[in-house]
Design an enzyme around this catalytic site. Structure first.
Site, PDB file in Angstrom:
ATOM      1  N   CYS A 114       2.171  -4.456   4.742  1.00 28.48           N
ATOM      2  CA  CYS A 114       1.510  -3.252   4.267  1.00 28.48           C
ATOM      3  C   CYS A 114       0.083  -3.668   3.913  1.00 28.48           C
ATOM      4  O   CYS A 114      -0.346  -4.765   4.277  1.00 28.48           O
ATOM      5  CB  CYS A 114       2.264  -2.607   3.098  1.00 28.48           C
ATOM      6  SG  CYS A 114       2.497  -3.653   1.662  1.00 28.48           S
ATOM      7  N   ARG A 115      -0.621  -2.841   3.218  1.00 32.43           N
ATOM      8  CA  ARG A 115      -2.040  -3.133   2.933  1.00 32.43           C
ATOM      9  C   ARG A 115      -2.223  -4.400   2.085  1.00 32.43           C
ATOM     10  O   ARG A 115      -3.011  -5.264   2.421  1.00 32.43           O
ATOM     11  CB  ARG A 115      -2.686  -1.941   2.245  1.00 32.43           C
ATOM     12  CG  ARG A 115      -4.159  -2.098   2.017  1.00 32.43           C
ATOM     13  CD  ARG A 115      -4.724  -0.854   1.394  1.00 32.43           C
ATOM     14  NE  ARG A 115      -4.693   0.251   2.336  1.00 32.43           N
ATOM     15  CZ  ARG A 115      -5.751   0.679   3.011  1.00 32.43           C
ATOM     16  NH1 ARG A 115      -6.912   0.112   2.828  1.00 32.43           N
ATOM     17  NH2 ARG A 115      -5.652   1.682   3.851  1.00 32.43           N
TER      18      ARG A 115
END
Length: 172
Positions: A114-115
């Site tokens: 994810c980020r």
């Protein structure tokens, strides 16, 4: 005590620079997790990704992969297993989809990202640990908190605590 060694520029190998992604860690053999800012692997991470010999990647971000990343994945035979429901922003569906991919060993070696590599990835890994290895909840939550640091979310921990996959519900 050790001594410092001076390295001249001419002594440095001209090979690719390997940049490790944010919060990279090995979940277990063949399963990795990390974060990529701005939400997808950029060229600075490509050499590192190649060292993992991935078969699949699970993106838990809203941003679609740019063409450069898609070409890199294709050139390295890495399947993009991005959860389709991520675009709908439904956490439960996203986690269910991601777990199906991660639990299927035919997709390994696999990278979940994810980020920042902590919240969404942390939920997937936490639920995976509960389902696959029957980890006790305090251990699962401790790992989530350790990798999330000050940004750990109560709502994420509650989600992990209450998560039951459909096959578990059917069995009860």
């Amino acid at each position: 005590m050790g001594s410092l060694v001076k390295v001249k520029e001419s002594d440095v190998d001209d090979g690719p620079v390997i940049v490790t992604p944010f919060n990279f860690s090995i979940v277990e053999t063949g399963i990795y997790r990390c974060g990529f800012l701005p939400g997808f692997p950029e060229p600075c991470y490509f050499a590192f990704i190649q060292t993992l010999n991935l078969r699949s990647i699970v993106c838990l971000c809203l941003e679609p992969f740019p063409q450069e990343t898609i070409k890199f994945l294709q050139a390295n035979n890495i399947r993009d297993e991005t959860a389709k429901s991520i675009r709908k922003r439904r956490k439960r569906d996203m986690i269910d989809e991601a777990l199906k991919v991660v639990l299927d060993e035919r997709n390994h070696p696999i990278l979940i990202h994810c980020r920042h590599g902590n919240h969404r990835s942390g939920i997937v890994v936490g639920c995976y640990r509960k389902l696959k290895h029957n980890w006790c909840l305090p251990c699962v939550l401790e790992e989530y908190q350790r990798l999330s640091g000050e940004t750990a979310r109560r709502s994420d921990m509650k989600f992990i605590e209450n998560y039951v996959c459909e096959t578990q519900q059917d069995a009860s």
